[in-house]
Design an enzyme around this catalytic site. Structure first.
Site, short mmCIF file in Angstrom:
data_model
loop_
_atom_site.label_atom_id
_atom_site.label_comp_id
_atom_site.label_asym_id
_atom_site.label_seq_id
_atom_site.Cartn_x
_atom_site.Cartn_y
_atom_site.Cartn_z
N LYS A 41 0.58 -1.13 0.02
CA LYS A 41 0.31 -0.51 0.32
C LYS A 41 0.37 1.49 -0.13
O LYS A 41 2.37 1.16 0.24
CB LYS A 41 -0.91 -0.39 1.33
CG LYS A 41 -0.61 0.39 2.17
CD LYS A 41 -0.89 -0.48 3.63
CE LYS A 41 -0.25 -0.62 4.85
NZ LYS A 41 -0.94 -1.31 6.03
N TYR A 276 15.41 30.57 7.94
CA TYR A 276 14.06 31.45 8.71
C TYR A 276 13.56 31.77 10.02
O TYR A 276 13.99 30.79 10.81
CB TYR A 276 12.95 30.43 7.67
CG TYR A 276 12.13 30.42 6.86
CD1 TYR A 276 11.90 32.18 5.95
CD2 TYR A 276 12.56 29.49 5.61
CE1 TYR A 276 11.49 32.04 4.68
CE2 TYR A 276 11.79 29.37 4.22
CZ TYR A 276 11.77 31.11 3.98
OH TYR A 276 11.12 31.12 2.87
C1 LIG Z 1 -0.35 -2.46 6.88
C2 LIG Z 1 -0.98 -3.04 7.07
C3 LIG Z 1 0.22 -4.73 7.23
C4 LIG Z 1 1.50 -4.58 7.16
O1 LIG Z 1 2.15 -4.01 8.47
P1 LIG Z 1 3.44 -4.04 8.88
O2 LIG Z 1 3.94 -3.38 9.84
O3 LIG Z 1 3.56 -2.48 7.86
O4 LIG Z 1 4.14 -4.87 8.56
C5 LIG Z 1 -0.80 -5.53 7.27
N1 LIG Z 1 -1.83 -6.03 7.35
C6 LIG Z 1 -2.52 -4.95 7.44
C7 LIG Z 1 -4.25 -5.10 7.31
C8 LIG Z 1 -1.76 -3.45 6.73
O5 LIG Z 1 -3.14 -2.33 7.15
#
Ligand SMILES: *Cc1c(COP(=O)(O)O)cnc(C)c1O
Length: 389
Positions: A41, A276
């Site tokens: 994702k 800044y």
């Molecule tokens: C993001 C996610 C993962 C992976 O998590 P990590 O901590 O990056 O390994 C797994 N399952 C779901 C439902 C997620 O949203």
């Protein structure tokens, strides 16, 4: 100029390491090894979902997971042909979304009756009477985010029974505290998940899954039929200070480096302030270098007067306020520093003055966040270059 280098060999290495851990744990427990569905994702945690997806598929990953329909379609367009689980399950007002799931052969996560009916309708519309589709049912065992609550489970199972074209391939949940020092909450969630099994047994889900990176590494019992690692595939340990209880600790290699360049260099007298708000003032005659990366590129403004970068293999402090496109660093003690020198913002550097590394964990600790956010914050303006040695 400013860029991210993604080492695809490291991504493959990390997949092999995770598989070796799963193999060792499965052997120790006398059961089959869990399948690995990599989580890509948010553009593959900022690494580029298309490239990472193709790399993992060629390396034999069992499936991929994304949050959004659009992310699933992007992977299909990139040529990924294996299973893709769309974990979000919310499609806004898009009426064509359910048809798009079918057309792109994506596997939706379901958790309410309305979703199930719409998917079944779209399936029949696109594929006709004989169409079949896998879905994964998500149950909420304590994350309180997405998934069927225990009390609603019977209604959702009724909807699934009325949609025989949908096959429950997976039964899943998500763990809230797998990286916590204390794994009691996680144990409780897993117990609740296991207790649900008899109620869905007639659907014969082949893949029961719960584990993210932390859970798969720290709790072999959470591996079940399939694991969903994200961060570990990118070479960042989910909780570096805590070893797993698994039979083997993986040696992960970070996949992403972020590099920039010195674009200006000036000598300033003691007493002069920079940036800044003039938040840094030279205590001695100083050499100040300007690098071509700012908060709009993902170099957090919280690193102002706090973080470091690497120049010539040595740490240089970030001084003054990080601005949108540029950041100043103190190179007074790095005599050879010159315009056009490469600067490492994230990753490792070997240079005439030594060798050092700045990890996502280090930046996360300084900015009050987690390494996941550091990786996904490297913005679109930073071009990705892929190394595939
Ligand atoms: C993001 C996610 C993962 C992976 O998590 P990590 O901590 O990056 O390994 C797994 N399952 C779901 C439902 C997620 O949203």
């Amino acid at each position: 100029m400013t860029r991210a280098e993604i080492n695809l060999a490291h991504v493959r290495h990390n997949l092999h390491e995770l598989r070796a851990c799963l193999d060792a744990d499965a052997k120790a427990a006398g059961r089959a090894r869990a399948a690995v569905w990599g989580v890509l994702k948010a553009d593959g945690y900022g690494h580029g979902a298309a490239q990472i997806g193709r790399t993992l598929e060629q390396a034999g990953v069992d499936g991929l997971c994304v949050a959004l329909l659009e992310e699933g379609i992007e992977l299909r367009s990139a040529g990924v042909s294996g299973p893709i689980l769309v974990m979000g399950g919310y499609y806004g007002r898009r009426r064509d979304a359910f048809e798009a799931l079918v057309e792109h052969a994506l596997t939706p996560v379901v958790y309410d009756a309305g979703q199930i009916e719409r998917i079944a309708t779209a399936l029949q519309f696109v594929r006709g009477q004989g169409g079949r589709m896998d879905v994964h049912l998500k149950v909420d065992t304590g994350m309180g985010r997405l998934g069927v609550r225990e009390g609603e489970l019977d209604a959702v199972l009724r909807a699934l029974r009325s949609a025989p074209a949908l096959r429950m391939e997976g039964l899943m949940t998500h763990l809230a505290c797998a990286d916590a020092a204390d794994l009691d909450d996680t144990g409780e969630q897993l117990a609740r998940f296991t207790a649900l099994a008899p109620r869905v047994a007639s659907f014969k889900p082949a893949l029961r899954h719960a584990a993210n990176s932390a859970a798969m590494l720290r709790l072999p019992g959470a591996q079940l039929d399939m694991v969903r690692p994200g961060i570990a595939l990118f070479g960042v340990h989910p909780c570096p200070e805590r070893d797993g209880k698994g039979a083997r600790v993986p040696r992960l290699k970070p996949a992403m480096s972020v590099l920039s360049e010195i674009v200006a260099l000036r000598e300033i007298p003691a007493g002069e302030a920079i940036g800044y708000g003039h938040t840094w003032r030279a205590a001695r005659p100083s050499r100040v270098a300007t690098i071509a990366m700012g908060y709009a590129d993902g170099l957090s403004r919280a690193l102002s007067n706090a973080g470091h970068v690497l120049v010539q293999g040595q740490r240089a402090p970030i001084i003054g306020n990080v601005s949108m496109d540029l950041t100043m660093i103190d190179v007074t003690d790095i005599a050879p520093a010159a315009i056009r020198d490469q600067v490492v913002v994230l990753g490792q550097q070997r240079g005439p003055l030594g060798e050092d590394r700045i990890s996502a964990d280090e930046i996360a600790a300084l900015t009050g966040t987690i390494s996941w956010e550091i990786l996904t914050s490297i913005s679109r303006r930073v071009p990705r270059f892929y190394r595939n040695p």
